[in-house]
Design a protein around this motif. Sequence first.
Motif, mmCIF file in Angstrom:
data_model
loop_
_atom_site.group_PDB
_atom_site.id
_atom_site.type_symbol
_atom_site.label_atom_id
_atom_site.label_comp_id
_atom_site.label_asym_id
_atom_site.label_seq_id
_atom_site.Cartn_x
_atom_site.Cartn_y
_atom_site.Cartn_z
ATOM 1 N N ASP A 1 0.699 -1.343 -0.087
ATOM 2 C CA ASP A 1 0.053 -0.121 -0.031
ATOM 3 C C ASP A 1 0.868 1.281 -0.086
ATOM 4 O O ASP A 1 1.828 1.388 0.694
ATOM 5 N N ASP A 2 0.591 2.219 -0.953
ATOM 6 C CA ASP A 2 1.376 3.332 -0.975
ATOM 7 C C ASP A 2 0.662 4.699 -0.283
ATOM 8 O O ASP A 2 0.789 5.723 -0.549
ATOM 9 N N SER A 3 -0.230 4.470 0.642
ATOM 10 C CA SER A 3 -0.911 5.597 1.288
ATOM 11 C C SER A 3 -0.036 6.496 1.949
ATOM 12 O O SER A 3 -0.463 7.352 2.535
ATOM 13 N N SER B 1 4.783 2.133 4.618
ATOM 14 C CA SER B 1 3.619 1.248 4.835
ATOM 15 C C SER B 1 4.063 0.084 5.861
ATOM 16 O O SER B 1 5.099 -0.037 6.189
ATOM 17 N N VAL C 1 -0.005 4.844 -10.743
ATOM 18 C CA VAL C 1 -0.861 4.505 -9.277
ATOM 19 C C VAL C 1 -2.129 3.792 -9.431
ATOM 20 O O VAL C 1 -2.995 4.144 -10.519
ATOM 21 N N GLU C 2 -2.506 3.156 -8.950
ATOM 22 C CA GLU C 2 -3.680 2.003 -9.067
ATOM 23 C C GLU C 2 -4.972 2.754 -8.343
ATOM 24 O O GLU C 2 -5.857 2.988 -8.694
ATOM 25 N N ASP C 3 -4.931 3.218 -7.022
ATOM 26 C CA ASP C 3 -5.574 3.578 -6.047
ATOM 27 C C ASP C 3 -5.598 5.208 -6.271
ATOM 28 O O ASP C 3 -4.561 5.739 -6.245
ATOM 29 N N GLU C 4 -6.720 5.522 -6.448
ATOM 30 C CA GLU C 4 -7.057 7.050 -6.369
ATOM 31 C C GLU C 4 -6.346 7.885 -5.336
ATOM 32 O O GLU C 4 -6.314 9.150 -5.387
ATOM 33 N N ASP C 5 -6.334 7.216 -4.192
ATOM 34 C CA ASP C 5 -5.746 8.009 -3.019
ATOM 35 C C ASP C 5 -4.068 8.065 -3.062
ATOM 36 O O ASP C 5 -3.384 8.633 -2.183
ATOM 37 N N ASP C 6 -3.385 7.497 -4.119
ATOM 38 C CA ASP C 6 -2.083 7.236 -4.176
ATOM 39 C C ASP C 6 -1.478 8.420 -4.918
ATOM 40 O O ASP C 6 -0.227 8.659 -5.041
ATOM 41 N N GLN D 1 -8.004 13.900 -8.450
ATOM 42 C CA GLN D 1 -8.073 12.296 -8.157
ATOM 43 C C GLN D 1 -9.450 12.153 -7.315
ATOM 44 O O GLN D 1 -10.156 11.209 -7.701
ATOM 45 N N ARG D 2 -10.109 13.204 -6.812
ATOM 46 C CA ARG D 2 -11.173 13.079 -6.106
ATOM 47 C C ARG D 2 -12.455 13.263 -6.850
ATOM 48 O O ARG D 2 -13.501 12.481 -6.714
#
Lengths: 504, 169
Positions: A14-16, A20, A162-167, A355-356
């Motif tokens: 996870d890259d949040s 991590s 980046v896969e996750d929009e939060d990244d 991203q949001r």
Amino acid sequence: MTSDAGAEEAQVPDDSGPVSEHAGTRPYVGRIRYALLGPPHIDRLTVTHCVHSAAEAFFTVSMAGSIFFSVSPDAARPRVLLFLVVTLAPFLVMAPLVGPFVDRVRGGLPGVMIGTFLARAVLAMLLAENLRNLLLFPLAFGVLVVAKTYTVSRNALVPAFVEDEDDLVPANARLSRTATLAGALAASGAVGVYAAFGGSWSLRVGAAVYVLGAISAWRVRSVARRLEPVDRDAYVELIRPDVSGAVWDMVVLRAAQGFALFQFGFSLRAEGDPPWVLGGLILGNGLGGFLGTILAPRLRERVSERAMFTAALVSSASMALVAGFALTRWTLIAAISVLGLSVSIGRRALDATIQRQAPHARRGQVYAGLETRLELAWVSAACLAVALRTATWIGMLALAAFLALVAIVHVRRHAGVGVFRPMPAMPMAERLLLRAETLAEHHFYDEAIVVALAALEESGAGDPDALMSRDERIALADEASHVDQTLASAILRAVRSQLNATVR
Amino acid sequence: MRRSRSHRRAALLATGLVVIGACTPGDDDPTEIGVEAYSLVIAEFLPDGAVEDDDEKPVVYVARLGDEIFELDDQVAMIDELEQSHDLRFVDSVDAALDAEDEDATPRDDGLLLGIGTVAPTAPHLVRVEVYAGSRDANAFLLTLEPGADRWRIETSEPVEPEVLVGDE
């Protein structure tokens, strides 16, 4: 993604956050590597960006030995303005072209990055032989244009990793942070080379570093996944008020940065300030940017993106006002440092907003278009600064006034009032028509007509059936039929005319 | 008939002399003043330059007296000509060359400041030069330049009362 990349991807932690839980089990060196470079695949992009920063450091230091600092500012001004204007042209041309190129050519963005490194290597070698004659100007501005092309392509490429929009926000922040560190280290080496061997040799070393960057970008090409084609949602999302507002705020900050660099670069020399003051401005801008990469993710955890922009605009305007009314070398450096910090925070806020609220706009073509607008703003403001020929204190007051005005408009806009009078919310019909016009601009004619006629129906200003029957509209919405640009333009014009007549 | 022929010859001769006289450059015709003339003027007042590659080159600031400026191309040409021995730096104003923190208002980097006037386009080609190394070390000269067959030369150099380049009188 290649198959082995897919296997690696399954193990990507996870890259949040900066480090991590998964990274916590790694050896100490691995943890530092992860904190600096990020997870696999994006680490290659990070390394490439670090090499870019290092090479740019050598280029910048070399300029200290150029003839630019031996000629008078007034004599150099027309030539600098000419080449800044010439610099605008590639961006005006690039904006509509880079997107389709990026989407159609596999590895388009990494390919552009490779090209920019190789081009700068050649230009640096040519500059090494022409540091003390008039060819300095076209060659140095050639490097500037190519460097900005790299910036556009690099920023547009990050979403592909980046896969996750939060990244997106932490990924961009880490890229900038690590590259700033690399650039600072390289700058100290560049100063050593310059002091020992002169500007020409530091340029030759820079050329070698650019070649390393091309090699590193080639490695990025092998792991960058193909960017998804852009659909209409991307363009529609961009005109959402929060998104368009964030883009506008970022354009303003970039323009302020471009204006400040060229305004004070000329005025400090003209007024006889020692070179360390200009060096202090450059260093302060860099430190402010670095600080922003650390502060921005923490700010985002506590406040909204809009509040981040508010903080960026208000703080930069406030410090600029202080410097404008109490101008000393130190307040000038402080103002530019705060501006650098604000630009960095604004950048993170823009990334977070997109991203949001505009996740479909995280595609190469659309992102490249956004980045190009930001670079255009920087160059345009730089042109203005060179053309105006004002003293340092006037330039600082002008910058302060500009930032203060934008900050006031920003605050009042989000408080629901205009600058001089209360600003009502945009009517639904107008918003629908605006969306229809945006869809048509990007060749989505069927959808544009459907939305435009919905706008007409919403406003009550006319009868949509007079322009197109209901059955035809249903067929368009179901994609059972299609229209061409001519019909779409005619219908949009008719709807616009009827809505405007209602307003009058 | 003979008298009218002689009158015509005299008239033709007089006309020819007038035409020849008009085509010949006179003292009042302006001469193009190129960068070579200004390079010569600057070189006249340069301090001893660097001899070896490792020697530090003396810094010389050059400002124009009056509102004119040297064109960029001319500045680059003059810098290039003296590159090996001197560090020539052009400034738009006298203040840009001075160390603001020095009470004596000396030029920065232990340099010398030259204020160069405009070479008169017609003869005599006079040009004023201010040589400034500090508030207590200022001199001025009035030079007379003469265009030669292939280059300019300095005919005379007359010391004159220096103008106040820095500060108030």
